[in-house]
Design a protein around this motif. Sequence first.
Motif, PDB file in Angstrom:
ATOM      1  N   ALA A 117      80.105 -24.255   4.894  1.00 34.74           N
ATOM      2  CA  ALA A 117      79.397 -25.182   4.014  1.00 34.74           C
ATOM      3  C   ALA A 117      77.901 -24.902   3.955  1.00 34.74           C
ATOM      4  N   ILE A 118      77.337 -24.404   5.048  1.00 28.31           N
ATOM      5  CA  ILE A 118      75.906 -24.141   5.094  1.00 28.31           C
ATOM      6  C   ILE A 118      75.514 -23.010   4.131  1.00 28.31           C
ATOM      7  N   LYS A 119      76.475 -22.209   3.706  1.00 28.87           N
ATOM      8  CA  LYS A 119      76.196 -21.109   2.785  1.00 28.87           C
ATOM      9  C   LYS A 119      76.351 -21.524   1.321  1.00 28.87           C
ATOM     10  N   THR A 120      76.717 -22.779   1.105  1.00 27.94           N
ATOM     11  CA  THR A 120      76.774 -23.297  -0.261  1.00 27.94           C
ATOM     12  C   THR A 120      75.452 -24.005  -0.569  1.00 27.94           C
ATOM     13  N   HIS A 121      75.312 -24.474  -1.798  1.00 31.75           N
ATOM     14  CA  HIS A 121      74.098 -25.167  -2.200  1.00 31.75           C
ATOM     15  C   HIS A 121      74.358 -26.643  -2.510  1.00 31.75           C
ATOM     16  N   PHE A 122      75.472 -27.171  -1.965  1.00 34.87           N
ATOM     17  CA  PHE A 122      75.801 -28.564  -2.252  1.00 34.87           C
ATOM     18  C   PHE A 122      74.888 -29.525  -1.495  1.00 34.87           C
ATOM     19  N   GLY A 123      74.537 -29.178  -0.265  1.00 34.52           N
ATOM     20  CA  GLY A 123      73.549 -29.962   0.473  1.00 34.52           C
ATOM     21  C   GLY A 123      74.059 -31.236   1.116  1.00 34.52           C
ATOM     22  N   PHE A 124      75.378 -31.328   1.383  1.00 34.43           N
ATOM     23  CA  PHE A 124      75.947 -32.538   1.984  1.00 34.43           C
ATOM     24  C   PHE A 124      76.190 -32.407   3.490  1.00 34.43           C
ATOM     25  N   PHE A 125      76.126 -31.191   4.033  1.00 36.38           N
ATOM     26  CA  PHE A 125      76.770 -30.893   5.305  1.00 36.38           C
ATOM     27  C   PHE A 125      75.786 -30.584   6.438  1.00 36.38           C
ATOM     28  N   THR A 126      76.250 -30.810   7.654  1.00 38.87           N
ATOM     29  CA  THR A 126      75.486 -30.491   8.851  1.00 38.87           C
ATOM     30  C   THR A 126      76.278 -29.520   9.721  1.00 38.87           C
ATOM     31  N   GLU A 127      75.624 -29.021  10.773  1.00 37.25           N
ATOM     32  CA  GLU A 127      76.271 -28.131  11.728  1.00 37.25           C
ATOM     33  C   GLU A 127      76.085 -28.681  13.144  1.00 37.25           C
ATOM     34  N   TYR A 128      77.143 -28.598  13.926  1.00 38.27           N
ATOM     35  CA  TYR A 128      77.060 -28.911  15.354  1.00 38.27           C
ATOM     36  C   TYR A 128      77.045 -27.592  16.113  1.00 38.27           C
ATOM     37  N   VAL A 129      76.153 -27.486  17.093  1.00 36.64           N
ATOM     38  CA  VAL A 129      76.080 -26.255  17.882  1.00 36.64           C
ATOM     39  C   VAL A 129      75.575 -26.584  19.282  1.00 36.64           C
ATOM     40  N   THR A 130      76.022 -25.811  20.269  1.00 37.80           N
ATOM     41  CA  THR A 130      75.567 -26.035  21.634  1.00 37.80           C
ATOM     42  C   THR A 130      74.387 -25.125  21.960  1.00 37.80           C
ATOM     43  N   LEU A 131      73.610 -25.535  22.945  1.00 36.36           N
ATOM     44  CA  LEU A 131      72.471 -24.733  23.388  1.00 36.36           C
ATOM     45  C   LEU A 131      72.943 -23.395  23.934  1.00 36.36           C
ATOM     46  N   ASN A 132      74.020 -23.388  24.716  1.00 36.87           N
ATOM     47  CA  ASN A 132      74.524 -22.135  25.281  1.00 36.87           C
ATOM     48  C   ASN A 132      74.953 -21.153  24.195  1.00 36.87           C
ATOM     49  N   THR A 133      75.456 -21.679  23.091  1.00 33.04           N
ATOM     50  CA  THR A 133      75.851 -20.822  21.974  1.00 33.04           C
ATOM     51  C   THR A 133      74.638 -20.148  21.357  1.00 33.04           C
ATOM     52  N   LEU A 134      73.579 -20.906  21.154  1.00 33.75           N
ATOM     53  CA  LEU A 134      72.356 -20.333  20.581  1.00 33.75           C
ATOM     54  C   LEU A 134      71.742 -19.312  21.533  1.00 33.75           C
ATOM     55  N   LYS A 135      71.795 -19.581  22.820  1.00 33.91           N
ATOM     56  CA  LYS A 135      71.284 -18.622  23.797  1.00 33.91           C
ATOM     57  C   LYS A 135      72.110 -17.334  23.783  1.00 33.91           C
ATOM     58  N   LYS A 136      73.403 -17.481  23.560  1.00 36.73           N
ATOM     59  CA  LYS A 136      74.283 -16.310  23.476  1.00 36.73           C
ATOM     60  C   LYS A 136      73.941 -15.473  22.246  1.00 36.73           C
ATOM     61  N   VAL A 137      73.661 -16.134  21.129  1.00 40.26           N
ATOM     62  CA  VAL A 137      73.231 -15.418  19.923  1.00 40.26           C
ATOM     63  C   VAL A 137      71.960 -14.638  20.221  1.00 40.26           C
ATOM     64  N   GLU A 138      71.032 -15.279  20.910  1.00 43.97           N
ATOM     65  CA  GLU A 138      69.764 -14.633  21.259  1.00 43.97           C
ATOM     66  C   GLU A 138      69.979 -13.388  22.116  1.00 43.97           C
ATOM     67  N   GLU A 139      70.988 -13.432  22.981  1.00 48.41           N
ATOM     68  CA  GLU A 139      71.304 -12.284  23.834  1.00 48.41           C
ATOM     69  C   GLU A 139      71.959 -11.150  23.051  1.00 48.41           C
ATOM     70  N   LEU A 140      72.730 -11.519  22.036  1.00 49.02           N
ATOM     71  CA  LEU A 140      73.560 -10.536  21.333  1.00 49.02           C
ATOM     72  C   LEU A 140      72.864  -9.850  20.158  1.00 49.02           C
ATOM     73  N   THR A 141      71.785 -10.442  19.641  1.00 45.01           N
ATOM     74  CA  THR A 141      71.137  -9.831  18.476  1.00 45.01           C
ATOM     75  C   THR A 141      69.628 -10.065  18.483  1.00 45.01           C
ATOM     76  N   SER A 142      68.915  -9.095  17.948  1.00 39.87           N
ATOM     77  CA  SER A 142      67.477  -9.250  17.713  1.00 39.87           C
ATOM     78  C   SER A 142      67.159  -9.017  16.237  1.00 39.87           C
ATOM     79  N   ASP A 143      68.207  -8.971  15.418  1.00 43.58           N
ATOM     80  CA  ASP A 143      68.057  -8.782  13.980  1.00 43.58           C
ATOM     81  C   ASP A 143      67.271  -9.952  13.394  1.00 43.58           C
ATOM     82  N   SER A 144      66.211  -9.660  12.651  1.00 42.37           N
ATOM     83  CA  SER A 144      65.330 -10.704  12.126  1.00 42.37           C
ATOM     84  C   SER A 144      66.073 -11.673  11.205  1.00 42.37           C
ATOM     85  N   PHE A 145      67.105 -11.196  10.514  1.00 43.23           N
ATOM     86  CA  PHE A 145      67.881 -12.072   9.636  1.00 43.23           C
ATOM     87  C   PHE A 145      68.522 -13.198  10.436  1.00 43.23           C
ATOM     88  N   TYR A 146      69.119 -12.847  11.571  1.00 40.68           N
ATOM     89  CA  TYR A 146      69.800 -13.852  12.385  1.00 40.68           C
ATOM     90  C   TYR A 146      68.828 -14.737  13.154  1.00 40.68           C
TER      91      TYR A 146
END
Length: 200
Positions: A117-146
Motif C-alpha cells: 500500500a505504501i507504493k500506491t498514491h491513495f494515502g490511507f495506509f500506515t506501516e508497522y515495523v520493529t526497531l530490530n527490523t530497521l536495524k537489520k536493514v541497516e546492516e544489510l544495505t548501504s544503498d542510498s535508495f533504501y
Amino acid sequence: PNKMSKHFYEDSTIPDIICSRLKAAFKESEIIISTTDNTKDDYLAKRFMNAGYHVYRGDEPNVLKRFIDTMSCYQLTSCFRVCADNPFIDIDLIKAQILEISDNVDYCSYKVNDLPAIKTHFGFFTEYVTLNTLKKVEELTSDSFYLEHVTNFIYENPSHFNIKWIDYTKEEHFNPKIRLTVDNELDFEITSSIYANFIE
C-alpha cells in the motif's frame, strides 16, 4: 517545498490534522514527530513541541537512521509509521491492523491491487515495523535508495523478514490514477479542496 508548514485547512497544516486525528483515536499512544535537523524544519519542530508532542530531529537524507535513532531515543521496540503527507489516513484501517500484529511480526501493512500500500498514491495506509527490523536493514544495505525509502528493502527482500500482509480488497480494484497523497503543488490544491468540502 514547505508542504508540511503550509496551511492546508484554515490555520491547520497536514501534520496538524493527522496528529489531531491520531491523538483523538489513540489517546494512550505516544505520537512522535520525526523530522530533520535542517534549519528549514525549525518551524515544524517548534510548532509541534509547543503543541505538546514529542519531536525528534535527525539525519535528513538517511531517513532509515533517523527512524532508528527516533525509536532508540524513546525506547520503542516497534512503531506505526504514518507519513505526514497523507491527510486522509484511515484510522479504522490502523485499528484493524493492530489486531493483525503478533510478537513475531517484523513488518505489517496492507496490499492494494497486489502492491504494498505504501507504493500506491491513495494515502490511507500506515506501516508497522520493529526497531530490530530497521536495524537489520541497516546492516544489510548501504544503498542510498533504501536509506531514504525506509521500508522498501523489507518487502523487496522478504526472505529476511517475517512480513504480515493484509489484503485490502473491494468489489473492484482501486483506480490507480487516484492520488490522495501530497507530493506536489497540484496534489496540495486538490486534496485541500476535497478536505474542505468534507469538513464544511
